[in-house]
Design an enzyme around this catalytic site. Structure first.
Site, PDB file in Angstrom:
ATOM      1  N   CYS A   8      -1.511 -12.004   7.950  1.00 53.36           N
ATOM      2  CA  CYS A   8      -1.829 -11.290   7.611  1.00 53.36           C
ATOM      3  C   CYS A   8      -0.126 -10.264   8.084  1.00 53.36           C
ATOM      4  O   CYS A   8       0.296  -9.184   8.573  1.00 53.36           O
ATOM      5  CB  CYS A   8      -2.540 -10.272   8.897  1.00 53.36           C
ATOM      6  SG  CYS A   8      -4.133 -11.755   8.509  1.00 53.36           S
ATOM      7  N   ALA A   9       0.767 -10.238   6.850  1.00 53.70           N
ATOM      8  CA  ALA A   9       2.264 -10.124   7.199  1.00 53.70           C
ATOM      9  C   ALA A   9       2.851  -8.554   6.566  1.00 53.70           C
ATOM     10  O   ALA A   9       3.455  -8.233   7.407  1.00 53.70           O
ATOM     11  CB  ALA A   9       3.178 -10.586   6.412  1.00 53.70           C
ATOM     12  N   PRO A  25       2.612  -4.635   7.562  1.00 58.88           N
ATOM     13  CA  PRO A  25       3.511  -4.149   6.266  1.00 58.88           C
ATOM     14  C   PRO A  25       5.252  -5.055   6.724  1.00 58.88           C
ATOM     15  O   PRO A  25       6.375  -4.158   6.014  1.00 58.88           O
ATOM     16  CB  PRO A  25       4.189  -2.834   6.579  1.00 58.88           C
ATOM     17  CG  PRO A  25       3.823  -2.746   8.135  1.00 58.88           C
ATOM     18  CD  PRO A  25       2.825  -3.201   8.510  1.00 58.88           C
ATOM     19  N   GLY A  76       6.735  -5.965  10.160  1.00 56.61           N
ATOM     20  CA  GLY A  76       8.476  -5.608  11.063  1.00 56.61           C
ATOM     21  C   GLY A  76       7.901  -7.059  11.512  1.00 56.61           C
ATOM     22  O   GLY A  76       8.870  -7.400  11.700  1.00 56.61           O
ATOM     23  N   LYS A  77       6.889  -7.661  11.741  1.00 57.90           N
ATOM     24  CA  LYS A  77       6.971  -8.784  12.215  1.00 57.90           C
ATOM     25  C   LYS A  77       7.501 -10.381  11.286  1.00 57.90           C
ATOM     26  O   LYS A  77       7.694 -11.124  12.631  1.00 57.90           O
ATOM     27  CB  LYS A  77       5.142  -9.108  12.534  1.00 57.90           C
ATOM     28  CG  LYS A  77       4.743  -8.602  14.248  1.00 57.90           C
ATOM     29  CD  LYS A  77       3.639  -8.583  14.477  1.00 57.90           C
ATOM     30  CE  LYS A  77       3.228  -7.352  15.314  1.00 57.90           C
ATOM     31  NZ  LYS A  77       2.488  -6.229  14.371  1.00 57.90           N
ATOM     32  N   ASP A  85      -0.623 -11.377   2.891  1.00 60.11           N
ATOM     33  CA  ASP A  85      -1.373 -10.571   3.324  1.00 60.11           C
ATOM     34  C   ASP A  85      -2.429 -10.493   1.322  1.00 60.11           C
ATOM     35  O   ASP A  85      -1.615 -10.561   0.721  1.00 60.11           O
ATOM     36  CB  ASP A  85      -0.714  -8.948   3.501  1.00 60.11           C
ATOM     37  CG  ASP A  85      -1.489  -8.131   3.537  1.00 60.11           C
ATOM     38  OD1 ASP A  85      -0.934  -8.013   5.412  1.00 60.11           O
ATOM     39  OD2 ASP A  85      -1.884  -7.756   3.460  1.00 60.11           O
ATOM     40  N   CYS A 121      -3.680  -3.844  17.198  1.00 61.78           N
ATOM     41  CA  CYS A 121      -2.884  -2.963  17.645  1.00 61.78           C
ATOM     42  C   CYS A 121      -4.200  -2.078  18.256  1.00 61.78           C
ATOM     43  O   CYS A 121      -4.302  -1.086  18.376  1.00 61.78           O
ATOM     44  CB  CYS A 121      -1.732  -1.956  16.901  1.00 61.78           C
ATOM     45  SG  CYS A 121      -2.740  -2.394  14.785  1.00 61.78           S
TER      46      CYS A 121
END
Length: 335
Positions: free
Chosen positions: A132-133, A135, A137-138, A155, A261
């Site tokens: 689930c990539a 937006p 950052g990871k 995603d 999060c």
């Protein structure tokens, strides 16, 4: 009401922190002139919290440690540099700018968002899936490690994968994007176990969640809107399906990190425990949840951690270090 029951005396502090300005970290772009960028960030009195913690651990090995974690669970993903201002310092980083090598110098993100990538413990030559990539950052952090032989970044939302592509275009040189190292897709992540089962060495499952901090500050498309009540109630089921797919896509012996999060234990520990049980019962696949206590100790100078997670670790917002929330749990697929 829910979180006051879950967190008891800690909740007023967490709540006021969520309502206050978030703190950021600057993830140095290794594809830029990283040494020059690092020196500039140091001049702002920011510190590289990752390498500071790792060098501190190497200088002071814990004495009298009985249960020594396995090397795989101890290892942090390498080559990551992320600068933060010290506790209590609410300075802001200037916006990132285009560097001399034609890519952006650094990426501003909640520094706690780097912890799932660090915990994944990438090794050189790994095949990696970011399920689930967006937006991005990871995904960018995974590439910064220099370990990915291949990286699949997926995603479901095409508009969100558009944002991901933009991040990659701004931060990663064209030859690295094009050498088949990065594959961006918009597939249904829940089906990944069927699409590419037993394929990856490392999988990051950073699931859709109630995005608690964002939900307090943004009215548009807020998941707590009455019209999205059903969707919100179904989130733990979706999260379980995505985590199960991520584990099925992992090779036996490979590792998965699940992250959100959200503060909600229904979206955090309960999802992990439910998924591990489901895979054992339905597929006879055995998954070991890793102990991340050593990881919490490693970074406790930068973040505040909730002391009572049943599995995994949770960074809780605090006015002195207003990062998070960020929950992450590392698992090893045994069979």
């Amino acid at each position: 009401m829910t979180y006051s029951v879950q967190f008891e005396d800690l909740w007023p502090s967490i709540r006021v922190s969520l309502l206050s300005e978030q703190k950021y970290g600057a993830l140095v772009n290794n594809f830029a002139a990283w040494d020059h960028v690092s020196a500039e960030l140091e001049q702002l009195s920011a510190r590289d919290f990752v390498n500071e913690a790792i060098s501190h651990r190497e200088r002071e090995p814990e004495s009298g440690q009985t249960a020594v974690p396995s090397p795989a669970s101890l290892a942090c993903s390498p080559n990551l540099r992320c600068f933060t201002f010290p506790r209590g310092d609410v300075s802001r980083f200037p916006p990132a700018r285009l560097g001399s090598l034609g890519v952006m110098d650094y990426y501003l993100m909640d520094a706690a968002s780097l912890l799932p990538v660090l915990a994944l413990g990438l090794q050189p030559g790994d095949t990696v899936l970011d399920l689930c990539a967006a937006p991005g950052g990871k995904t960018l952090a995974l590439l910064q490690t220099g370990c990915c032989r291949n990286l699949a970044a997926n995603d479901l939302s095409t508009s969100r994968t558009g944002r991901l592509q933009k991040v990659l275009y701004s931060y990663v040189p064209q030859d690295i994007r094009e050498r088949n190292r990065v594959r961006v897709t918009s597939w249904d992540g829940r089906k990944w176990g069927e699409l590419e089962g037993d394929t990856y060495d490392r999988v990051l499952v950073d699931v859709p969640c109630t995005v608690d901090r964002h939900s307090l500050h943004e009215e548009e498309n807020n998941i707590f809107q009455r019209s999205r009540k059903k969707e919100r109630q179904m989130l733990p089921m979706l999260q379980m399906q995505l985590l199960a797919a991520g584990l099925l896509a992992t090779k036996p012996g490979g590792h998965v990190v699940y992250s959100t999060c959200s503060l909600s234990h229904l979206q955090n520990e309960y999802v992990v425990q439910g998924t591990v049980e489901f895979l054992a019962n339905q597929y006879s696949i055995h998954v070991q949840v890793e102990d991340l206590t050593h990881f919490r100790k490693l970074f406790m100078d930068t973040f505040f951690f909730f002391p009572s997670c049943q599995v995994g670790e949770l960074v809780i917002p605090n006015l002195m270090a207003n990062f998070g929330p960020m929950y992450f749990c590392k698992m090893c697929r045994l069979t």
